[in-house]
Scaffold this motif. Structure first.
Motif, PDB file in Angstrom:
ATOM      1  N   LYS A 144       0.789  -1.221   0.000  1.00 33.59           N
ATOM      2  CA  LYS A 144       0.000   0.000   0.000  1.00 33.59           C
ATOM      3  C   LYS A 144       0.832   1.288   0.000  1.00 33.59           C
ATOM      4  O   LYS A 144       0.315   2.353  -0.273  1.00 33.59           O
ATOM      5  N   LEU A 145       2.098   1.169   0.302  1.00 30.82           N
ATOM      6  CA  LEU A 145       2.931   2.362   0.466  1.00 30.82           C
ATOM      7  C   LEU A 145       4.011   2.429  -0.616  1.00 30.82           C
ATOM      8  O   LEU A 145       4.782   1.489  -0.795  1.00 30.82           O
ATOM      9  N   LYS A 164       3.019   7.856  -1.342  1.00 33.95           N
ATOM     10  CA  LYS A 164       1.613   7.565  -1.635  1.00 33.95           C
ATOM     11  C   LYS A 164       1.182   6.353  -0.820  1.00 33.95           C
ATOM     12  O   LYS A 164       1.890   5.343  -0.775  1.00 33.95           O
ATOM     13  N   TYR A 165      -0.015   6.484  -0.218  1.00 34.47           N
ATOM     14  CA  TYR A 165      -0.553   5.379   0.577  1.00 34.47           C
ATOM     15  C   TYR A 165      -1.964   5.088   0.094  1.00 34.47           C
ATOM     16  O   TYR A 165      -2.819   5.968   0.026  1.00 34.47           O
ATOM     17  N   ASP A 166      -2.199   3.820  -0.264  1.00 35.94           N
ATOM     18  CA  ASP A 166      -3.535   3.384  -0.695  1.00 35.94           C
ATOM     19  C   ASP A 166      -4.380   3.098   0.541  1.00 35.94           C
ATOM     20  O   ASP A 166      -4.110   2.126   1.273  1.00 35.94           O
ATOM     21  N   GLN A 204      -1.642  11.108  -0.965  1.00 32.98           N
ATOM     22  CA  GLN A 204      -0.233  11.255  -1.345  1.00 32.98           C
ATOM     23  C   GLN A 204       0.275  12.623  -0.939  1.00 32.98           C
ATOM     24  O   GLN A 204      -0.469  13.592  -0.876  1.00 32.98           O
TER      25      GLN A 204
END
Length: 189
Positions: free
Chosen positions: A5-6, A94-96, A104
Protein backbone atom coordinates in the motif's frame (compact mmCIF):
# COMPACT_ATOMS: atom_id res chain seq x y z
CA UNK A 1 7.12 0.05 -3.37
CA UNK A 2 7.81 -0.17 0.35
CA UNK A 3 4.70 -2.29 1.02
CA UNK A 4 1.62 -3.30 -0.97
CA UNK A 5 0.00 0.00 0.00
CA UNK A 6 2.93 2.36 0.47
CA UNK A 7 4.99 3.79 -2.41
CA UNK A 8 8.00 6.09 -2.21
CA UNK A 9 9.57 7.85 -5.20
CA UNK A 10 12.78 9.92 -5.01
CA UNK A 11 14.26 11.98 -7.85
CA UNK A 12 17.30 14.21 -8.06
CA UNK A 13 19.00 16.14 -10.85
CA UNK A 14 22.21 18.14 -10.80
CA UNK A 15 22.85 20.59 -13.64
CA UNK A 16 26.02 22.58 -14.27
CA UNK A 17 25.68 25.21 -16.96
CA UNK A 18 28.50 27.34 -18.33
CA UNK A 19 28.00 30.10 -20.86
CA UNK A 20 30.92 31.89 -22.42
CA UNK A 21 30.37 34.98 -24.57
CA UNK A 22 26.83 34.17 -25.59
CA UNK A 23 25.53 36.42 -28.31
CA UNK A 24 23.40 39.32 -27.10
CA UNK A 25 19.86 39.43 -28.39
CA UNK A 26 18.00 42.23 -30.14
CA UNK A 27 19.71 45.40 -31.24
CA UNK A 28 22.39 47.01 -29.19
CA UNK A 29 26.05 47.47 -28.62
CA UNK A 30 28.37 44.48 -28.23
CA UNK A 31 25.96 42.35 -30.29
CA UNK A 32 28.06 40.81 -33.06
CA UNK A 33 24.94 40.22 -35.14
CA UNK A 34 23.47 43.72 -34.88
CA UNK A 35 24.07 45.86 -37.92
CA UNK A 36 26.14 43.33 -39.85
CA UNK A 37 23.16 42.87 -42.17
CA UNK A 38 23.79 46.48 -43.31
CA UNK A 39 27.06 45.31 -44.85
CA UNK A 40 26.77 44.63 -48.57
CA UNK A 41 26.57 40.93 -49.34
CA UNK A 42 29.43 41.33 -51.81
CA UNK A 43 31.72 42.79 -49.10
CA UNK A 44 34.28 40.53 -47.50
CA UNK A 45 33.40 40.53 -43.80
CA UNK A 46 36.89 39.30 -42.96
CA UNK A 47 38.14 42.82 -43.78
CA UNK A 48 36.69 43.89 -40.41
CA UNK A 49 39.08 41.55 -38.55
CA UNK A 50 40.52 41.62 -35.96
CA UNK A 51 38.09 44.40 -35.05
CA UNK A 52 40.53 46.51 -33.09
CA UNK A 53 43.78 48.42 -33.52
CA UNK A 54 46.53 46.03 -32.38
CA UNK A 55 48.59 48.94 -30.98
CA UNK A 56 45.90 50.79 -29.00
CA UNK A 57 43.21 48.15 -28.52
CA UNK A 58 40.58 50.62 -29.78
CA UNK A 59 37.66 49.21 -31.73
CA UNK A 60 37.96 49.50 -35.52
CA UNK A 61 34.78 51.33 -36.48
CA UNK A 62 33.16 50.14 -39.67
CA UNK A 63 30.12 52.46 -39.88
CA UNK A 64 28.86 55.82 -38.64
CA UNK A 65 26.86 54.34 -35.75
CA UNK A 66 29.17 53.78 -32.76
CA UNK A 67 26.56 51.44 -31.22
CA UNK A 68 26.92 48.98 -34.11
CA UNK A 69 29.97 47.31 -32.68
CA UNK A 70 32.50 45.73 -35.03
CA UNK A 71 31.57 42.02 -34.85
CA UNK A 72 35.22 40.94 -34.74
CA UNK A 73 35.85 43.32 -31.84
CA UNK A 74 32.97 41.65 -30.01
CA UNK A 75 34.27 38.17 -30.76
CA UNK A 76 37.85 38.97 -29.77
CA UNK A 77 37.39 41.34 -26.82
CA UNK A 78 34.00 40.78 -25.18
CA UNK A 79 33.86 39.08 -21.79
CA UNK A 80 30.44 37.74 -20.87
CA UNK A 81 30.58 34.64 -18.72
CA UNK A 82 27.83 32.95 -16.73
CA UNK A 83 27.72 29.78 -14.66
CA UNK A 84 24.86 28.06 -12.89
CA UNK A 85 24.88 25.23 -10.38
CA UNK A 86 21.41 23.80 -9.95
CA UNK A 87 20.01 20.92 -7.94
CA UNK A 88 16.39 19.80 -8.36
CA UNK A 89 14.92 17.13 -6.11
CA UNK A 90 11.50 15.67 -5.49
CA UNK A 91 9.91 13.12 -3.20
CA UNK A 92 6.50 11.49 -3.48
CA UNK A 93 4.94 9.26 -0.88
CA UNK A 94 1.61 7.57 -1.64
CA UNK A 95 -0.55 5.38 0.58
CA UNK A 96 -3.53 3.38 -0.70
CA UNK A 97 -6.28 3.74 1.91
CA UNK A 98 -8.45 1.28 -0.03
CA UNK A 99 -8.76 -0.17 -3.52
CA UNK A 100 -10.32 3.10 -4.72
CA UNK A 101 -8.92 5.81 -2.40
CA UNK A 102 -5.38 7.06 -1.80
CA UNK A 103 -3.53 9.89 -0.10
CA UNK A 104 -0.23 11.25 -1.34
CA UNK A 105 2.23 13.93 -0.38
CA UNK A 106 4.83 15.51 -2.63
CA UNK A 107 7.86 17.61 -1.77
CA UNK A 108 10.06 19.36 -4.33
CA UNK A 109 13.10 21.56 -3.90
CA UNK A 110 14.92 23.56 -6.60
CA UNK A 111 18.14 25.37 -5.69
CA UNK A 112 20.36 27.33 -8.08
CA UNK A 113 23.46 29.51 -7.77
CA UNK A 114 24.25 31.91 -10.63
CA UNK A 115 27.42 33.89 -11.31
CA UNK A 116 27.53 36.46 -14.12
CA UNK A 117 30.45 38.62 -15.25
CA UNK A 118 29.99 40.99 -18.19
CA UNK A 119 32.63 43.53 -19.20
CA UNK A 120 32.47 46.31 -21.78
CA UNK A 121 36.01 46.02 -23.21
CA UNK A 122 38.51 48.85 -23.12
CA UNK A 123 38.51 50.51 -26.54
CA UNK A 124 34.79 50.08 -27.18
CA UNK A 125 33.70 52.93 -29.48
CA UNK A 126 30.54 53.84 -27.55
CA UNK A 127 32.18 53.89 -24.09
CA UNK A 128 33.34 57.16 -22.53
CA UNK A 129 36.89 57.79 -23.78
CA UNK A 130 37.07 54.10 -24.69
CA UNK A 131 37.56 53.17 -21.04
CA UNK A 132 35.15 50.25 -20.90
CA UNK A 133 34.02 48.93 -17.55
CA UNK A 134 32.05 46.33 -15.71
CA UNK A 135 28.64 45.92 -17.31
CA UNK A 136 27.42 43.39 -14.73
CA UNK A 137 28.84 41.43 -11.83
CA UNK A 138 26.03 39.39 -10.32
CA UNK A 139 25.87 36.54 -7.86
CA UNK A 140 22.40 35.21 -7.09
CA UNK A 141 20.91 32.31 -5.20
CA UNK A 142 17.39 31.10 -5.83
CA UNK A 143 15.54 28.41 -3.94
CA UNK A 144 12.02 27.16 -4.42
CA UNK A 145 10.09 24.76 -2.23
CA UNK A 146 6.90 23.12 -3.49
CA UNK A 147 4.76 20.80 -1.36
CA UNK A 148 1.28 19.40 -1.73
CA UNK A 149 -1.01 16.81 -0.22
CA UNK A 150 -3.81 15.12 -2.11
CA UNK A 151 -6.64 12.80 -1.19
CA UNK A 152 -8.08 11.23 -4.34
CA UNK A 153 -10.35 8.40 -5.35
CA UNK A 154 -12.45 6.92 -8.11
CA UNK A 155 -15.36 4.57 -7.51
CA UNK A 156 -18.23 3.14 -9.50
CA UNK A 157 -21.51 3.78 -7.68
CA UNK A 158 -23.69 2.04 -10.28
CA UNK A 159 -23.12 0.62 -13.74
CA UNK A 160 -23.72 4.07 -15.27
CA UNK A 161 -22.57 6.35 -12.46
CA UNK A 162 -19.00 6.97 -11.39
CA UNK A 163 -17.64 9.16 -8.60
CA UNK A 164 -14.29 10.98 -8.64
CA UNK A 165 -13.15 12.80 -5.53
CA UNK A 166 -10.16 14.98 -5.01
CA UNK A 167 -9.19 17.29 -2.17
CA UNK A 168 -5.84 18.76 -1.31
CA UNK A 169 -3.65 21.70 -0.56
CA UNK A 170 -0.38 23.06 -1.85
CA UNK A 171 2.35 25.41 -0.66
CA UNK A 172 5.06 27.23 -2.62
CA UNK A 173 7.91 29.33 -1.25
CA UNK A 174 10.43 31.02 -3.60
CA UNK A 175 13.37 33.06 -2.36
CA UNK A 176 16.02 34.94 -4.29
CA UNK A 177 19.06 36.73 -2.98
CA UNK A 178 21.08 38.80 -5.44
CA UNK A 179 24.33 40.68 -4.99
CA UNK A 180 24.79 42.97 -7.95
CA UNK A 181 27.39 45.46 -9.08
CA UNK A 182 26.67 47.03 -12.44
CA UNK A 183 27.09 50.09 -14.59
CA UNK A 184 30.16 52.28 -14.44
CA UNK A 185 30.92 51.99 -10.75
CA UNK A 186 34.30 50.54 -11.61
CA UNK A 187 36.42 51.43 -14.61
CA UNK A 188 38.68 48.84 -16.23
CA UNK A 189 42.04 50.47 -17.07
Amino acid sequence: DLTKKLTLTLNGNYIYERGKNRSYLSDGPINANYGINALATSADQALLAPGFDVNTGAETRWNADEYKTNPYFTINKKVDNATRDRFISSTLIKYDLSSWLFIQGRFGYDNSNDHILSIVPTGTAFSINGQGGINALIQSKTSELNTDILLSGNRDITKDLNMDISAGASFRDRRTKTNELSGTQFIIP
